[in-house]
Design a protein around this motif. Structure first.
Motif, PDB file in Angstrom:
ATOM      1  N   THR A  62      42.808  30.902  -5.099  1.00  0.00           N
ATOM      2  CA  THR A  62      43.163  30.749  -3.687  1.00  0.00           C
ATOM      3  C   THR A  62      42.471  29.516  -3.112  1.00  0.00           C
ATOM      4  O   THR A  62      41.649  28.875  -3.773  1.00  0.00           O
ATOM      5  N   GLU A  63      42.779  29.209  -1.858  1.00  0.00           N
ATOM      6  CA  GLU A  63      42.228  28.029  -1.202  1.00  0.00           C
ATOM      7  C   GLU A  63      40.882  28.302  -0.531  1.00  0.00           C
ATOM      8  O   GLU A  63      40.359  27.460   0.204  1.00  0.00           O
ATOM      9  N   LYS A  64      40.274  29.443  -0.818  1.00  0.00           N
ATOM     10  CA  LYS A  64      39.068  29.853  -0.099  1.00  0.00           C
ATOM     11  C   LYS A  64      37.766  29.348  -0.720  1.00  0.00           C
ATOM     12  O   LYS A  64      36.862  28.904  -0.025  1.00  0.00           O
ATOM     13  N   LEU A  65      37.653  29.445  -2.058  1.00  0.00           N
ATOM     14  CA  LEU A  65      36.394  29.160  -2.735  1.00  0.00           C
ATOM     15  C   LEU A  65      36.656  28.456  -4.060  1.00  0.00           C
ATOM     16  O   LEU A  65      37.728  28.613  -4.653  1.00  0.00           O
ATOM     17  N   PRO A  66      35.684  27.694  -4.564  1.00  0.00           N
ATOM     18  CA  PRO A  66      35.883  26.974  -5.826  1.00  0.00           C
ATOM     19  C   PRO A  66      35.633  27.840  -7.058  1.00  0.00           C
ATOM     20  O   PRO A  66      34.998  28.898  -6.980  1.00  0.00           O
TER      21      PRO A  66
ATOM     22  N   ARG B 185      29.914  29.820  -5.126  1.00  0.00           N
ATOM     23  CA  ARG B 185      29.738  30.376  -3.780  1.00  0.00           C
ATOM     24  C   ARG B 185      30.218  31.827  -3.702  1.00  0.00           C
ATOM     25  O   ARG B 185      30.470  32.361  -2.629  1.00  0.00           O
ATOM     26  N   GLY B 186      30.325  32.466  -4.864  1.00  0.00           N
ATOM     27  CA  GLY B 186      30.779  33.851  -4.906  1.00  0.00           C
ATOM     28  C   GLY B 186      32.292  33.953  -4.915  1.00  0.00           C
ATOM     29  O   GLY B 186      33.003  32.962  -5.073  1.00  0.00           O
ATOM     30  N   GLY B 187      32.768  35.184  -4.724  1.00  0.00           N
ATOM     31  CA  GLY B 187      34.209  35.422  -4.684  1.00  0.00           C
ATOM     32  C   GLY B 187      34.699  36.148  -5.918  1.00  0.00           C
ATOM     33  O   GLY B 187      34.545  35.659  -7.039  1.00  0.00           O
ATOM     34  N   ALA B 188      35.291  37.327  -5.715  1.00  0.00           N
ATOM     35  CA  ALA B 188      35.742  38.153  -6.843  1.00  0.00           C
ATOM     36  C   ALA B 188      36.829  37.449  -7.653  1.00  0.00           C
ATOM     37  O   ALA B 188      36.824  37.490  -8.891  1.00  0.00           O
ATOM     38  N   ILE B 189      37.773  36.800  -6.984  1.00  0.00           N
ATOM     39  CA  ILE B 189      38.860  36.115  -7.692  1.00  0.00           C
ATOM     40  C   ILE B 189      38.312  34.954  -8.510  1.00  0.00           C
ATOM     41  O   ILE B 189      38.725  34.720  -9.652  1.00  0.00           O
ATOM     42  N   GLN B 190      37.356  34.254  -7.931  1.00  0.00           N
ATOM     43  CA  GLN B 190      36.787  33.097  -8.624  1.00  0.00           C
ATOM     44  C   GLN B 190      35.991  33.525  -9.860  1.00  0.00           C
ATOM     45  O   GLN B 190      36.051  32.880 -10.912  1.00  0.00           O
ATOM     46  N   ILE B 191      35.249  34.620  -9.749  1.00  0.00           N
ATOM     47  CA  ILE B 191      34.533  35.161 -10.907  1.00  0.00           C
ATOM     48  C   ILE B 191      35.520  35.600 -11.979  1.00  0.00           C
ATOM     49  O   ILE B 191      35.348  35.312 -13.169  1.00  0.00           O
ATOM     50  N   TYR B 192      36.568  36.252 -11.553  1.00  0.00           N
ATOM     51  CA  TYR B 192      37.625  36.757 -12.446  1.00  0.00           C
ATOM     52  C   TYR B 192      38.249  35.614 -13.251  1.00  0.00           C
ATOM     53  O   TYR B 192      38.326  35.662 -14.480  1.00  0.00           O
ATOM     54  N   LEU B 193      38.661  34.562 -12.550  1.00  0.00           N
ATOM     55  CA  LEU B 193      39.335  33.453 -13.234  1.00  0.00           C
ATOM     56  C   LEU B 193      38.408  32.737 -14.203  1.00  0.00           C
ATOM     57  O   LEU B 193      38.785  32.441 -15.340  1.00  0.00           O
ATOM     58  N   ASN B 194      37.201  32.446 -13.761  1.00  0.00           N
ATOM     59  CA  ASN B 194      36.280  31.713 -14.628  1.00  0.00           C
ATOM     60  C   ASN B 194      35.909  32.523 -15.862  1.00  0.00           C
ATOM     61  O   ASN B 194      35.728  31.980 -16.957  1.00  0.00           O
ATOM     62  N   SER B 195      35.811  33.834 -15.707  1.00  0.00           N
ATOM     63  CA  SER B 195      35.394  34.688 -16.814  1.00  0.00           C
ATOM     64  C   SER B 195      36.472  34.822 -17.883  1.00  0.00           C
ATOM     65  O   SER B 195      36.171  34.797 -19.079  1.00  0.00           O
TER      66      SER B 195
END
Length: 380
Positions: free
Chosen positions: A8-12, A17-27
């Motif tokens: 999403t456009e919210k976090l990198p 900077r946190g974020g469940a979607i961002q952790i999910y994708l990177n993992s």
């Protein structure tokens, strides 16, 4: 396969900077990249390069104010076999138009198909254009298929996951050492630690846990309730609600600790120091990833009967579900039950750790997603 994972456009991504979607994708990206060509697309950040490669994954980052337009241009020329878009069903139509030969998988992490967020016509077009919809819980799946029954054959639950190496239970060598070190640093030796991790917002219900404290202290004067979080990801500024929490907490200064925003890589050690984990969400939570983290750390869970949260709880085996979720005394009762019995805590914690090892590792999530990608490509 050539695969793009779009945040999403919210976090990198990575989730600095946190974020469940961002952790999910990177993992999942680095695991999927063992077999496929993977690109992760997210917004720019001052701490990250606009383009780089790590662990066989290419990271591309675009300006937030031009994000969708830049994605369109990028997927037009890159010819991906599969584009996995997270949580933005309203982008599907324009992205499909940009890359008509690409198969689109939409993962839904919140109630994105609600009446407030899309019209019937928009929802129908989205369902028609995507090859597969994956949801983080059965609850989120129902929010889609109840409104759009035609989505049932395309909708599948793929639960999120956790890094089993990062989160170590207290009975492991690493977990025991971490527990002792962190408790020493925070002066929590001899305390019974009840942990809350999440945004300090009313919908997460931390005020209810503070209201429950007198009934807990009465039976367990050595309790310490630790709140980890801030009003928003990476933002430690105070608002009126957070000030209210601090005021309530000050009444119990010997039994409450607030720790502001903690970077994701430092979170596991704070689970390791704890005895009980509580999620007091008041909103229809999709299925908070803190449940996976707590299980991986070998903690018994107490969670509200909201949204998808109960889906990972086996009542009395790895945790308890609070049905009277607005009542502070319901949380106090469950917390006291666990604080009364260390053997029960250990037994439930081990059951949860076994459950997460079996069902919720990132390897399992990546395997499930890979099967989805392979399935949609075969449809050609």
């Amino acid at each position: 396969m050539k695969i793009a994972l779009i945040s999403t456009e919210k976090l990198p991504v990575p989730a600095i900077r946190g974020g469940a979607i961002q952790i999910y994708l990177n993992s999942v990206a680095s695991i999927i990249a063992n077999k496929h060509d993977v690109t992760v697309i997210s917004i720019q950040d001052t701490e990250l390069k606009d383009e780089e490669s790590k662990k066989n994954v290419r990271y591309v980052r675009f300006p937030e104010n031009q994000y969708v337009e830049m994605i369109e241009q990028y997927i037009q020329v890159e010819n991906f076999d599969v584009v996995h878009l997270c949580n933005r069903p309203n982008w599907i139509e324009q992205l499909c138009h940009a890359a008509p030969q690409t198969k689109f998988v939409l993962s839904v992490h919140n109630e994105m198909f609600s009446y407030e967020k899309m019209t019937d016509a928009e929802g129908k077009r989205c369902v028609q254009q995507v090859s597969q919809i994956v949801t983080v819980s059965d609850f989120i799946g129902r929010t889609i298929t109840d409104r759009f029954p035609e989505a049932k054959n395309k909708t599948k639950t793929v639960y999120s996951g956790v890094d089993l190496h990062q989160y170590q239970p207290s009975w492991s060598v690493v977990g025991k050492e971490t527990r002792n070190n962190v408790r020493g640093e925070l002066e929590l030796q001899g305390k019974k630690v009840v942990l809350f991790v999440g945004r300090l917002s009313k919908v997460k219900g931390p005020h209810l846990l503070l209201q429950a404290l007198p009934s807990i202290i009465e039976k367990h004067p050595d309790v310490m309730m630790v709140f980890i979080g801030s009003k928003w990801f990476g933002d430690d500024n105070l608002n009126n609600y957070v000030r209210h929490l601090y005021t309530l907490g000050a009444i119990f200064e010997n039994n409450v600790t607030f720790i502001k925003f903690v970077r994701p890589q430092n979170i596991p050690q704070l689970y390791a120091m704890s005895d009980v984990f509580v999620c007091s969400s008041q909103w229809q939570e999709p299925l908070a990833r803190v449940h996976y983290e707590a299980m991986a750390a070998g903690l018994p869970l107490i969670t509200s009967n909201r949204g998808g949260n109960p889906e990972v709880i086996e009542e009395g085996k790895n945790g308890y579900i609070i049905h009277d979720f607005e009542n502070p005394q319901a949380y106090a009762k469950a917390i006291n039950l666990l604080l009364n019995d260390s053997s029960k805590r250990a037994r439930m914690g081990k059951y949860g750790r076994n459950k997460v090892e079996k069902d919720f590792s990132w390897n399992r999530v990546a395997e499930n997603l890979s099967q989805v990608y392979e399935g949609v490509v075969k449809e050609r």
